[in-house]
Design a protein around this motif. Structure first.
Motif, PDB file in Angstrom:
ATOM      1  N   VAL A 138       0.861  -1.174   0.000  1.00  0.00           N
ATOM      2  CA  VAL A 138       0.000   0.000   0.000  1.00  0.00           C
ATOM      3  C   VAL A 138       0.901   1.229   0.000  1.00  0.00           C
ATOM      4  O   VAL A 138       1.511   1.553   1.030  1.00  0.00           O
ATOM      5  N   LYS A 139       1.020   1.888  -1.143  1.00  0.00           N
ATOM      6  CA  LYS A 139       1.841   3.101  -1.261  1.00  0.00           C
ATOM      7  C   LYS A 139       3.233   2.921  -0.665  1.00  0.00           C
ATOM      8  O   LYS A 139       3.624   3.636   0.255  1.00  0.00           O
ATOM      9  N   SER A 140       3.966   1.961  -1.118  1.00  0.00           N
ATOM     10  CA  SER A 140       5.348   1.673  -0.688  1.00  0.00           C
ATOM     11  C   SER A 140       5.459   1.203   0.757  1.00  0.00           C
ATOM     12  O   SER A 140       6.529   1.245   1.347  1.00  0.00           O
ATOM     13  N   ALA A 141       4.362   0.808   1.355  1.00  0.00           N
ATOM     14  CA  ALA A 141       4.374   0.215   2.693  1.00  0.00           C
ATOM     15  C   ALA A 141       3.668  -1.136   2.594  1.00  0.00           C
ATOM     16  O   ALA A 141       3.084  -1.469   1.562  1.00  0.00           O
ATOM     17  N   TYR A 142       3.744  -1.914   3.669  1.00  0.00           N
ATOM     18  CA  TYR A 142       3.215  -3.274   3.623  1.00  0.00           C
ATOM     19  C   TYR A 142       2.272  -3.522   4.789  1.00  0.00           C
ATOM     20  O   TYR A 142       2.587  -3.239   5.939  1.00  0.00           O
ATOM     21  N   LYS A 143       1.124  -4.094   4.455  1.00  0.00           N
ATOM     22  CA  LYS A 143       0.087  -4.408   5.428  1.00  0.00           C
ATOM     23  C   LYS A 143      -0.016  -5.922   5.536  1.00  0.00           C
ATOM     24  O   LYS A 143      -0.326  -6.592   4.550  1.00  0.00           O
ATOM     25  N   PRO A 144       0.260  -6.482   6.723  1.00  0.00           N
ATOM     26  CA  PRO A 144       0.201  -7.938   6.844  1.00  0.00           C
ATOM     27  C   PRO A 144      -1.231  -8.472   6.855  1.00  0.00           C
ATOM     28  O   PRO A 144      -2.148  -7.807   7.318  1.00  0.00           O
ATOM     29  N   VAL A 145      -1.370  -9.685   6.325  1.00  0.00           N
ATOM     30  CA  VAL A 145      -2.642 -10.403   6.367  1.00  0.00           C
ATOM     31  C   VAL A 145      -2.401 -11.637   7.227  1.00  0.00           C
ATOM     32  O   VAL A 145      -1.460 -12.399   6.982  1.00  0.00           O
ATOM     33  N   PHE A 146      -3.235 -11.816   8.243  1.00  0.00           N
ATOM     34  CA  PHE A 146      -3.055 -12.896   9.207  1.00  0.00           C
ATOM     35  C   PHE A 146      -4.104 -13.990   9.014  1.00  0.00           C
ATOM     36  O   PHE A 146      -5.285 -13.693   8.816  1.00  0.00           O
ATOM     37  N   ASP A 147      -3.668 -15.236   9.097  1.00  0.00           N
ATOM     38  CA  ASP A 147      -4.558 -16.396   9.168  1.00  0.00           C
ATOM     39  C   ASP A 147      -4.470 -16.933  10.585  1.00  0.00           C
ATOM     40  O   ASP A 147      -3.369 -17.110  11.112  1.00  0.00           O
ATOM     41  N   PHE A 148      -5.630 -17.192  11.179  1.00  0.00           N
ATOM     42  CA  PHE A 148      -5.633 -17.770  12.521  1.00  0.00           C
ATOM     43  C   PHE A 148      -6.939 -18.517  12.737  1.00  0.00           C
ATOM     44  O   PHE A 148      -7.896 -18.373  11.979  1.00  0.00           O
ATOM     45  N   GLU A 149      -6.921 -19.317  13.772  1.00  0.00           N
ATOM     46  CA  GLU A 149      -8.111 -20.064  14.143  1.00  0.00           C
ATOM     47  C   GLU A 149      -8.534 -19.609  15.530  1.00  0.00           C
ATOM     48  O   GLU A 149      -7.706 -19.449  16.431  1.00  0.00           O
ATOM     49  N   TYR A 150      -9.847 -19.392  15.670  1.00  0.00           N
ATOM     50  CA  TYR A 150     -10.382 -18.993  16.967  1.00  0.00           C
ATOM     51  C   TYR A 150     -11.696 -19.721  17.195  1.00  0.00           C
ATOM     52  O   TYR A 150     -12.617 -19.642  16.365  1.00  0.00           O
ATOM     53  N   LYS A 151     -11.753 -20.467  18.283  1.00  0.00           N
ATOM     54  CA  LYS A 151     -12.930 -21.264  18.642  1.00  0.00           C
ATOM     55  C   LYS A 151     -13.387 -22.162  17.488  1.00  0.00           C
ATOM     56  O   LYS A 151     -14.566 -22.232  17.157  1.00  0.00           O
ATOM     57  N   GLY A 152     -12.393 -22.815  16.858  1.00  0.00           N
ATOM     58  CA  GLY A 152     -12.688 -23.786  15.818  1.00  0.00           C
ATOM     59  C   GLY A 152     -13.015 -23.214  14.453  1.00  0.00           C
ATOM     60  O   GLY A 152     -13.301 -23.948  13.520  1.00  0.00           O
ATOM     61  N   LYS A 153     -12.975 -21.891  14.315  1.00  0.00           N
ATOM     62  CA  LYS A 153     -13.289 -21.263  13.030  1.00  0.00           C
ATOM     63  C   LYS A 153     -12.041 -20.553  12.503  1.00  0.00           C
ATOM     64  O   LYS A 153     -11.291 -19.947  13.263  1.00  0.00           O
ATOM     65  N   SER A 154     -11.817 -20.657  11.190  1.00  0.00           N
ATOM     66  CA  SER A 154     -10.653 -20.020  10.564  1.00  0.00           C
ATOM     67  C   SER A 154     -10.981 -18.594  10.146  1.00  0.00           C
ATOM     68  O   SER A 154     -12.078 -18.318   9.665  1.00  0.00           O
ATOM     69  N   TYR A 155     -10.005 -17.723  10.337  1.00  0.00           N
ATOM     70  CA  TYR A 155     -10.152 -16.320   9.970  1.00  0.00           C
ATOM     71  C   TYR A 155      -8.939 -15.865   9.163  1.00  0.00           C
ATOM     72  O   TYR A 155      -7.821 -16.330   9.389  1.00  0.00           O
ATOM     73  N   ARG A 156      -9.181 -14.956   8.247  1.00  0.00           N
ATOM     74  CA  ARG A 156      -8.112 -14.261   7.512  1.00  0.00           C
ATOM     75  C   ARG A 156      -8.417 -12.773   7.655  1.00  0.00           C
ATOM     76  O   ARG A 156      -9.434 -12.285   7.169  1.00  0.00           O
TER      77      ARG A 156
END
Length: 138
Positions: free
Chosen positions: A57-75
């Motif tokens: 994003v405009k010469s900077a970087y935004k991380p995207v996280f994958d994780f699991e919480y209470k048995g459900k996957s999130y991105r």
């Protein structure tokens, strides 16, 4: 022969402008500080997340996280970008999630917003002092 020097500008007006700018900088600093405090308070559950992407994003970087919480996957994409990227793709890190809304996260390792708040408040304080001195002494 007497030489007259014409003054340009009014130091008091410049002082007022400095004070107004100071107020804006200080408000931004305070908002950044409280945004972090609110996220810390709401995001109480620790999870281990993997960085799956760094979005540019405009010469900077935004991380995207994958994780699991209470048995459900999130991105979840971080709301903060920085350069250079804070995390490498594939890196695992602790994040905090809001138990009521797991899409809301707080990343303890990322102090970018906190640093921005400190910088803005400090610049605001300098402008405030300079503005007050210009109004009082000149």
């Amino acid at each position: 022969m007497e030489v007259k020097v014409k003054k340009t500008g009014n130091p008091k007006i410049i002082g007022v402008i400095f004070v107004l700018c100071a107020v804006v900088f200080i408000i931004v600093g305070i908002i950044a500080h409280y945004d972090i405090k609110i996220r810390e308070k709401r995001c109480t559950e620790s999870v281990t997340a993997e960085v799956v992407e760094n979005i540019e994003v405009k010469s900077a970087y935004k991380p995207v996280f994958d994780f699991e919480y209470k048995g459900k996957s999130y991105r979840v994409e971080s709301s903060v970008s920085r350069s250079p990227a804070l995390f490498e793709v594939g890196e695992k890190t602790e994040i905090k999630v809001n138990p009521s809304a797991p899409e809301e996260i707080y990343v303890p390792a990322d102090n970018t917003v906190k640093l921005i708040g400190i910088i803005f408040a400090t610049v605001g304080a300098v402008f405030l002092i300079a503005g007050i001195l210009l109004i009082k002494n000149l």
